[in-house]
Design an enzyme around this catalytic site. Structure first.
Site, PDB file in Angstrom:
ATOM      1  N   GLU A  20      -2.022  -1.504  -4.855  1.00 52.33           N
ATOM      2  CA  GLU A  20      -3.259  -0.767  -5.092  1.00 52.33           C
ATOM      3  C   GLU A  20      -3.127   0.028  -6.391  1.00 52.33           C
ATOM      4  O   GLU A  20      -2.090   0.621  -6.665  1.00 52.33           O
ATOM      5  CB  GLU A  20      -3.570   0.176  -3.922  1.00 52.33           C
ATOM      6  CG  GLU A  20      -5.050   0.478  -3.831  1.00 52.33           C
ATOM      7  CD  GLU A  20      -5.419   1.060  -2.479  1.00 52.33           C
ATOM      8  OE1 GLU A  20      -6.189   0.421  -1.760  1.00 52.33           O
ATOM      9  OE2 GLU A  20      -4.945   2.149  -2.148  1.00 52.33           O
ATOM     10  N   ASP A  53       0.869  -1.181   0.000  1.00 57.77           N
ATOM     11  CA  ASP A  53       0.000   0.000   0.000  1.00 57.77           C
ATOM     12  C   ASP A  53       0.906   1.231   0.000  1.00 57.77           C
ATOM     13  O   ASP A  53       1.449   1.600   1.043  1.00 57.77           O
ATOM     14  CB  ASP A  53      -0.895  -0.014   1.241  1.00 57.77           C
ATOM     15  CG  ASP A  53      -1.798   1.217   1.287  1.00 57.77           C
ATOM     16  OD1 ASP A  53      -2.441   1.518   0.272  1.00 57.77           O
ATOM     17  OD2 ASP A  53      -1.817   1.892   2.340  1.00 57.77           O
ATOM     18  N   ASP A 107      -1.859   1.315   7.395  1.00 61.14           N
ATOM     19  CA  ASP A 107      -1.224   1.109   6.087  1.00 61.14           C
ATOM     20  C   ASP A 107      -0.839  -0.367   5.907  1.00 61.14           C
ATOM     21  O   ASP A 107      -0.904  -0.906   4.806  1.00 61.14           O
ATOM     22  CB  ASP A 107       0.021   1.986   5.957  1.00 61.14           C
ATOM     23  CG  ASP A 107      -0.283   3.423   6.327  1.00 61.14           C
ATOM     24  OD1 ASP A 107      -0.604   4.196   5.432  1.00 61.14           O
ATOM     25  OD2 ASP A 107      -0.249   3.735   7.539  1.00 61.14           O
TER      26      ASP A 107
END
Lengths: 167, 167
Positions: free
Chosen positions: A69, A5, A142
């Site tokens: 992502e 991420d 995160d």
């Protein structure tokens, strides 16, 4: 499966594998962590840090693939450029190790883990803890997001395998 | 001085050095080139290509510093993210060789080379050719832009040196 991420301040990562115990395959959290950047450091040094730490973790956990992502378009151009720089070196770390990289939109990740594309961060953390049978909520958020991305990829692969078997 | 002009399709680079002949220092073009990316290739491979080719050119020309174009904010978020990815691996290539990196806004580069911040690409190419005493216009335009960024950095360093001497 190694999930990443990316962020300009904190980049989370998480390693999730499936464990076949004979009954239903279980998801197991192997590792998670976060790379924290010091905004006072020059940009080049921050990018070097992200690249070096991710390379080191990939070497350590030897995953077969990386999930990251996908672009989040609603940020402004300045933030997008800064995020892109971090994303570039993260993708490079995976590519240098010859790992395939899958990209998932935030909506897909949340849908896959929470069942709802607009779920809040806390809901993602809660469901990640539940799916991975963790005693506590994964921290920081995160790292939880990175685990969610890895879980999303595993779910997607399982769905594709089931569809293939049904045909 | 190694100049880089990042792009998602073509990334230009150019090497410019000053040559002290006793009279006024001359600017000399040592090398220029462009890294062309195939849009059909996966993103990871494209980023690896930019990083590998820039690393190879930095090793070849052994510059003391790198100059790169600063953020161009008027692009949209999607383009900015894609440009950021290329910029990230370019900055990493410089950082891995321990080179200092200077960033210049497009306005500063054009002002420094053409004397007009909103100059067109052709004007930049023309002035780069003139300043470097090239027989032909530098091609492609991305390489000319990279040379312009390198020249901008040298001009800035010369101005700072003159200001220091005058104090």
């Amino acid at each position: 499966m190694f999930g990443i991420d990316c962020g300009t301040e904190v980049t989370g990562y998480g390693v999730v594998e499936t464990c076949d115990t004979g009954r239903q395959p279980r998801l197991v959290c192997i590792a998670m962590g976060a790379i924290r950047l010091n905004k006072k450091q020059p940009l080049c040094e921050r990018l070097e840090q992200v690249h070096a730490e991710l390379t080191s973790e990939l070497l350590r956990w030897q995953p077969h693939a990386v999930a990251i992502e996908d672009v989040f378009y609603s940020v402004n151009a300045k933030s997008a450029l800064k995020l892109g720089e971090v994303r570039g070196v993260a993708l490079l770390a995976a590519a240098s190790r010859g790992l395939p990289v899958a990209e998932y939109a935030p909506l897909s990740v949340k849908s896959s883990v929470v069942g709802y594309g607009l779920a809040k961060k806390e809901q993602v953390q809660f469901m990640v803890a539940r799916l991975l049978e963790l005693a506590e909520l994964p921290q920081p958020a995160d790292a939880a997001d990175a685990l969610a991305i890895a879980i999303c990829h595993i779910h997607r692969a399982q769905t594709l395998a089931l569809q293939g078997a049904a045909q």
